[in-house]
Design a protein around this motif. Structure first.
Motif, PDB file in Angstrom:
ATOM      1  N   ALA A 145       0.827  -1.209   0.000  1.00 36.80           N
ATOM      2  CA  ALA A 145       0.000   0.000   0.000  1.00 36.80           C
ATOM      3  C   ALA A 145       0.864   1.264   0.000  1.00 36.80           C
ATOM      4  O   ALA A 145       0.396   2.337  -0.366  1.00 36.80           O
ATOM      5  N   PHE A 146       2.121   1.122   0.415  1.00 41.82           N
ATOM      6  CA  PHE A 146       2.996   2.293   0.467  1.00 41.82           C
ATOM      7  C   PHE A 146       3.929   2.365  -0.728  1.00 41.82           C
ATOM      8  O   PHE A 146       4.876   3.134  -0.752  1.00 41.82           O
ATOM      9  N   SER A 343      -3.957  10.422  -2.058  1.00 37.36           N
ATOM     10  CA  SER A 343      -3.115   9.701  -1.110  1.00 37.36           C
ATOM     11  C   SER A 343      -3.651   8.296  -0.856  1.00 37.36           C
ATOM     12  O   SER A 343      -4.833   8.109  -0.593  1.00 37.36           O
ATOM     13  N   ALA A 344      -2.767   7.304  -0.926  1.00 35.82           N
ATOM     14  CA  ALA A 344      -3.200   5.928  -0.679  1.00 35.82           C
ATOM     15  C   ALA A 344      -3.627   5.747   0.770  1.00 35.82           C
ATOM     16  O   ALA A 344      -4.560   4.996   1.061  1.00 35.82           O
ATOM     17  N   THR A 345      -2.963   6.439   1.693  1.00 38.82           N
ATOM     18  CA  THR A 345      -3.362   6.256   3.087  1.00 38.82           C
ATOM     19  C   THR A 345      -4.769   6.832   3.308  1.00 38.82           C
ATOM     20  O   THR A 345      -5.570   6.250   4.039  1.00 38.82           O
ATOM     21  N   GLU A 346      -5.082   7.930   2.646  1.00 35.98           N
ATOM     22  CA  GLU A 346      -6.442   8.476   2.757  1.00 35.98           C
ATOM     23  C   GLU A 346      -7.445   7.552   2.071  1.00 35.98           C
ATOM     24  O   GLU A 346      -8.573   7.393   2.538  1.00 35.98           O
TER      25      GLU A 346
ATOM     26  N   SER B 313       7.022   7.970   1.267  1.00 38.43           N
ATOM     27  CA  SER B 313       6.313   7.081   0.363  1.00 38.43           C
ATOM     28  C   SER B 313       5.796   7.892  -0.809  1.00 38.43           C
ATOM     29  O   SER B 313       5.367   9.027  -0.649  1.00 38.43           O
ATOM     30  N   THR B 315       3.130   7.263  -2.111  1.00 42.95           N
ATOM     31  CA  THR B 315       1.670   7.195  -2.091  1.00 42.95           C
ATOM     32  C   THR B 315       1.017   8.318  -1.307  1.00 42.95           C
ATOM     33  O   THR B 315      -0.194   8.430  -1.316  1.00 42.95           O
ATOM     34  N   LEU B 316       1.816   9.153  -0.618  1.00 45.21           N
ATOM     35  CA  LEU B 316       1.190  10.257   0.111  1.00 45.21           C
ATOM     36  C   LEU B 316       0.774  11.383  -0.821  1.00 45.21           C
ATOM     37  O   LEU B 316      -0.069  12.200  -0.484  1.00 45.21           O
ATOM     38  N   ARG B 317       1.366  11.452  -1.982  1.00 40.29           N
ATOM     39  CA  ARG B 317       1.036  12.485  -2.976  1.00 40.29           C
ATOM     40  C   ARG B 317       1.220  13.886  -2.413  1.00 40.29           C
ATOM     41  O   ARG B 317       0.325  14.731  -2.488  1.00 40.29           O
TER      42      ARG B 317
END
Lengths: 472, 472
Positions: A145-146, A343-346, B313, B315-317
């Protein structure tokens, strides 16, 4: 306080050159930009504006256009003209906040009362529940995911949305045909790039959307809007797509009549075109069951465009496109296969938020809150201005107050004198639309979700004071 | 397993049409797309590819181009050609994962060993510290953090970054001239839109960046790269900007020599142009103090481009531009004043992460980890392939292994047979560059931060097995 005038870049707001190059009425565009700059505090009370000749030269506008805009804004109470000292931002438009330095949006000034639609009260963001979802999602997330992932967005969120949209909006979605993006505006950009123009659009709609499309080289042609929504019979063979708000015509307020829904889909099939369904507030229906999405009628000819901007916050920057299968690859290509945008975490947090039921709870809470606000608005009007008809109230976060023909501008002006920011229907009219076509279309668009709880009664008071007296 | 061949859209990857329309070598672009599709699992082992004639027709390419690409990928071990059954994805490139359905990136296949640069091991994301920052940030945030805000991005993060970049990278930044964006690629898009073309760029660089610029209508002209970095004396009057990687030339590895740094700035001043400083791994220097950013020399003629992609990361954009003051408004206009692109909650979380010292700790931890990886690489080469020279090792997340002239392609091929994904220098060469200009430039770009900890020794083993034997 500034003694020399601010420069044009400050007056403008940086979107303005783009907007002026668009298809809009230039005076209206300039007025909106100035109002917005004052409202946001970018132009502080007392700030001196450049002479209209200078601004006209800087912007490549006719002098009259700028002079008229200044005069109207003076009339509306946003600006003040003083003999010998030029035009300044009126002191009273922001009575509650200290005078900030110009161009310091961090210390923004606000109008005393704000009923401009489209800005839900940010204090309702469910911080605790969101953090709980973030904790669960980040704890559970696989390592990958990261790292770089599917260009359509995280599968967890696409799965969660497919289920949610099917259940709540009657959308026929599989995770494979959902592409996540950075809000509805980003989704619209991607569609403009993939589909090209021209598009048809409702004659009443969000200027931002029309201007965004124009910025992508996609012109829009207005469709008449009546009490049953857009007259889709006006759709033509040359339109590549039509942008509709079927659940709750924006901003006039009604749902699109069933026969027109079917006709829009029939048109798309016959013309090899697409219906772009802006489902901006489909979850917020009060008086009966939600009106299902048109997308459910024909997933191969309708794109559903949605986001969490109304239900959670515009600041999360998560939107989605539910696409016909044949468009998925092209939209992903336009988005850029290596760029995730959201953002993947979001995304993972929102997936948990939806799957855990927190999203339903938030929507329910918001629906109750908006409905209570709407009821307060209706009650205040019945008490204070029973002659004013309110429409578009069975759904959404705003209502339309019908005004006698020719009075809209003076009411907006009177509102400004009450320290109340509110917009008229004319602010949403397509510049190419021949108004009035559907009879008297003077009206106020009242965003009742905007003020914080404690400020709402006063805002309603200010609104009622600004309304015209009973007609004889 | 597929029995008929996959369609071209599946073979392509959706970025490909854009890339093929760019300035790149079409065979190389197609090969890269195919390798990427295989690596990511979009094309599963055993999948049958379309006949080269069909693919050529679909893509508008010469048949020879596609046939050559197939033949080379067969030679490299990615594809397998069998008499009578056409060309298929080789079984052995993804030996560890079950055979997935084609076009299901969720169930992605991976090569046995991965030393392709640019994909830091995602398992190092500091979940706990990040969640702690999220909790603090969301608890502390003012309500207006969940509503529309400054189009440059949250002031908290711009302030935190201004301090951090000044302290760690010698950047002369004030929060006012920082514009946040959705990663470095988004920043580059915005600059392309604002500055227009043509640009100069290092002859060795990220193809993605060149293609992204080309997609925005900005052509790039290659500058020779030698052991002191780009030869900036080749900059011309017509270049609007030059894209440089001064801290650690990407991918060849050296810092830009001080006199060339000064010369680049002098050129920008004289030509009214800009230096775009891609500070992609400036924090990861091992053997001496970090090389400060060129931006510190002249903030009015250098744009610093950064992101958290290497340190935290991709993925945080979240990325940033530190801009000359005169460009701030135009960049914000290009970004769109109503679009934030990066999530405000993530921006606030990162601000806390920086201010609380967690970012420094993460960078330090990553630096130690990368350095250890680098040392293991150097040790393995000394032991197993002492004749191979390693360069570019004093910084970053990758090293360059110099190869005898003319051997690069066969080494990449030998690596593929070892189940090892790794790229050659040729993958990074500007298509218009006349190579070899700087002597023998065959080499491998080894991304030593990519594998998870347990897999790194085996990846090094596979690498050593693929290297050419001692020269006589």
């Amino acid at each position: 306080m500034a003694v020399s005038w601010v420069n044009s870049a400050e007056v403008l707001g940086s979107d303005l050159p783009l907007e002026l190059s668009g298809t809009g009425n230039r005076r209206a565009v300039l007025m909106r930009a100035l109002r917005e700059a004052i409202r946001s505090g970018r132009l502080a009370p007392g700030t001196r504006l450049p002479p209209y000749r200078s601004l006209a030269a800087d912007l490549g506008l006719a002098r009259n256009t700028v002079a008229d805009a200044y005069a109207e804004l003076v009339a509306e109470g946003w600006l003040a003209a003083r003999q010998g000292s030029g035009t300044r931002v009126a002191e009273r438009t922001a009575p509650r906040t200290p005078v900030g330095r110009p161009r310091t949006p961090e210390r923004s000034a606000l109008p005393a009362h704000d009923l401009v639609q489209g800005r839900p009260d940010p204090s309702v963001f469910p911080r605790t529940a969101w953090l709980a979802s973030a904790r669960r999602a980040l704890t559970r997330a696989p390592h990958d995911a990261f790292g770089p992932g599917d260009p359509r967005g995280r599968p967890e969120l696409r799965r969660a949305l497919a289920g949610y949209l099917a259940r709540v909006r009657g959308v026929r979605a599989s995770p494979e045909r959902i592409v996540l993006c950075s809000g509805a505006a980003h989704g619209l950009r991607l569609l403009a790039e993939v589909l090209g123009g021209p598009w048809a659009a409702e004659e009443y709609g969000l200027p931002f959307h029309r201007e965004l499309l124009a910025g992508q080289g996609v012109g829009t042609r207005p469709l008449t809007v009546d009490e049953h929504g857009a007259r889709v019979a006006e759709l033509g063979r040359t339109d590549r797509a039509v942008l509709l708000t079927p659940a709750h015509q924006f901003p006039t307020g009604g749902p699109l009549r069933p026969d027109r829904r079917a006709a829009a889909v029939d048109w798309a099939r016959a013309a090899g075109a697409l219906v772009v369904e802006d489902d901006y507030d489909g979850e917020f229906r009060y008086d009966r069951q939600p009106v299902g999405a048109v997308q459910g009628l024909d997933p191969e000819h309708v794109v559903l465009l949605g986001s969490v901007s109304k239900s959670l916050s515009t600041t999360l920057r998560i939107g989605w496109l539910v696409l016909p299968e044949r468009l998925v690859e092209a939209v992903v290509a336009a988005k850029g296969e290596r760029e995730q945008w959201s953002s993947a975490t979001e995304q993972l947090t929102l997936a948990d938020f939806v799957e855990s039921g927190a999203y339903d709870r938030q929507v329910r809470r918001m629906r109750q809150r908006h409905r209570r606000r709407r009821d307060q608005l209706v009650a205040a009007l019945e008490r204070r201005a029973p002659h004013v008809r309110v429409t578009g109230i069975s759904a959404g976060l705003h209502a339309v107050l019908e005004l006698p023909p020719g009075t809209e501008r003076s009411v907006v002006r009177a509102a400004a004198w009450q320290g109340l920011a509110v917009e008229g229907l004319a602010d949403y009219l397509h510049p190419s639309a021949l108004a009035p076509r559907g009879g008297g279309r003077d009206g106020l668009v009242v965003g009742y979700a905007t003020p914080p709880e404690h400020a709402y009664p006063e805002a309603l008071e200010a609104l009622c004071r600004a309304l015209p007296p009973v007609l004889g």
